[in-house]
Design an enzyme around this catalytic site. Sequence first.
Site, PDB file in Angstrom:
ATOM      1  N   CYS A   1      -4.834  -3.322   4.346  1.00 57.66           N
ATOM      2  CA  CYS A   1      -4.167  -2.813   5.435  1.00 57.66           C
ATOM      3  C   CYS A   1      -5.267  -3.047   6.520  1.00 57.66           C
ATOM      4  O   CYS A   1      -5.742  -4.055   7.057  1.00 57.66           O
ATOM      5  CB  CYS A   1      -3.790  -1.333   5.576  1.00 57.66           C
ATOM      6  SG  CYS A   1      -2.616  -0.956   6.710  1.00 57.66           S
TER       7      CYS A   1
ATOM      8  N   LYS B   1     -10.300   0.372  -1.171  1.00 59.12           N
ATOM      9  CA  LYS B   1     -10.365   0.343   0.219  1.00 59.12           C
ATOM     10  C   LYS B   1     -11.563   0.874   1.059  1.00 59.12           C
ATOM     11  O   LYS B   1     -11.699   2.087   0.874  1.00 59.12           O
ATOM     12  CB  LYS B   1      -8.968   0.746   0.787  1.00 59.12           C
ATOM     13  CG  LYS B   1      -8.755   0.717   2.295  1.00 59.12           C
ATOM     14  CD  LYS B   1      -7.307   1.276   2.708  1.00 59.12           C
ATOM     15  CE  LYS B   1      -7.000   0.964   4.182  1.00 59.12           C
ATOM     16  NZ  LYS B   1      -5.922   1.888   4.682  1.00 59.12           N
TER      17      LYS B   1
ATOM     18  N   GLU C   1       0.991  -1.155  -0.132  1.00 58.47           N
ATOM     19  CA  GLU C   1       0.057   0.105   0.099  1.00 58.47           C
ATOM     20  C   GLU C   1       1.036   1.203   0.009  1.00 58.47           C
ATOM     21  O   GLU C   1       1.950   1.231   0.546  1.00 58.47           O
ATOM     22  CB  GLU C   1      -0.992   0.053   1.279  1.00 58.47           C
ATOM     23  CG  GLU C   1      -2.038   1.145   1.652  1.00 58.47           C
ATOM     24  CD  GLU C   1      -2.622   1.280   2.749  1.00 58.47           C
ATOM     25  OE1 GLU C   1      -3.732   1.801   2.776  1.00 58.47           O
ATOM     26  OE2 GLU C   1      -2.316   0.578   3.629  1.00 58.47           O
TER      27      GLU C   1
END
Length: 524
Positions: free
Chosen positions: A212, A180, A80
């Site tokens: 994440c 995301k 990321e």
Amino acid sequence: MLSCIINNVVFCSILYIVVYSESSTFRAAVYEHAVIIPTERTAWVNRSTALENMMNNFEIYKVQAEIAKKQNVNILVFPEDGLYGMGFSRTGLESYLEYIPDPNEKWNACNFPDKYENTEIQRKLSCIAKDNSLYLVVNMGDHQSCNSINDTKCPQDGHYQFNTDIVYNPKGELIAKYHKINLFYEKQFDTPPVSEIVTFDTPFGKFAMFTCFDILFKTPAIDSLKVQGVGNVVFPTAWMDALPLLAAIQFHSAFAAGAKVNILAANINLPSFRFHGSGIYSPEGYGAFHYSEKHGGKLLIANLSVVQNGNFITKDIYKRPKYDLESKNESSQFYSHVFHDLFTFVPLTKATGIISVCNGKLCCHLKYERSNGGSENYAFGAFDGLHTYEGVYYIQVCTLLKCKSSSKDSCGKPVKTANTSFTNLKMTGTFGTPYIFPEILLTDHGTLKLSSGNLWSYDRGTLQSDRGFELPVISVGMFARDYLLDADIQPVRDYGKNIAFFCKPSIIVTIFVYILSCSLLFDV
């Protein structure tokens, strides 16, 4: 004619068996990238400046992909924020974004570079995948125009900025993109108006994709694993270690073990800010992992067995275990904070023992044997409640951990060194959820390590090691998520001013498909 058809059936059946056999394992790679971050990240810059800054990182990607090809890698994952870094304002990031089309358009940017304007990075990424004949997973920013007249969620500047993972196949075709959902102090990005679960298929299994902080939430992490056939996860991340329970290698490997999936976790590398720790994890342990206090990139490569489906216990068949906890050690229990949650602890006072501790509806039970006569302080703790620091989510945790000092309130503070080895251990807990992740974190003179999967086992709320672990213990535990008890989640970027970035198909049917498409069997 009939004999021809029969011959074709036999031939394609043989081809299917060969391909299926060859695809029972695959070669995975992740790259922990020491991202080169631009100095100016708050003010707008022109596109040429943004491209120049991204090319500094892209050239490293290109070299790593070429190395991966030489080692016969099938799929390569980058982290990321790896193309430009973190800490941008919304305006500062705008020039780094590109319009990323719907993967259903089957765009091959390497072959057709002029289809969309200002997509220079996508063209180069497509060529990396094609030139190196691998699946390529990269995180970058997606610019999607919108109009407030027909979209009430459209930002004032007339476009969305999404934190996005994209996947190219070995031909260079864009086959998947994921926005995301659970942002973590990312004011430069928008939460997608619609939360989408994204998966993609390869000859070596179906993959889910999330980013994440997403890994801590039911949507998308658990929901994507419930898609039929998903047994693997690609996981770009920019994860800051949060000891003693949420170091990158610790929790990502625990998720793989708990969900019984392969996880390809690529982290950025900024050790001075605690960003480090990448790995290729399997349900049985790890294929490879990297943890270092030194600044620098690292390519990890490992062979993995294909996993056709994850194997979480579903809620309707999960039963909360009951244990006869005759002694809850009330006389010796104490309280101390672990990552801002108030745990109930009992100390380990002997070289061997059986102890129990309860918090809320959770009771944890530990049988242990340890070395060095108890000269270092360890405690066994439990927590059952809503975590509210840098995120709001309901957790249940049983954990054995090393205390930083002889003071009881040091139990739960970050520690990286230890000399105590545990030669036998069995931990159980009365968890009210099946979503339990077994964590084992060891140390080698201050360097965090994992235990190989052949020294311990986990099943339905029981973590056990009959022979102990290879190295001294920092912490051993089970970290569980009860998604049903989560509070109404607000965007994490609004939580406060304390900023951190841690964020089987039928063979008959298959043969029939192959009969219809024999010429395409090896065109992958």
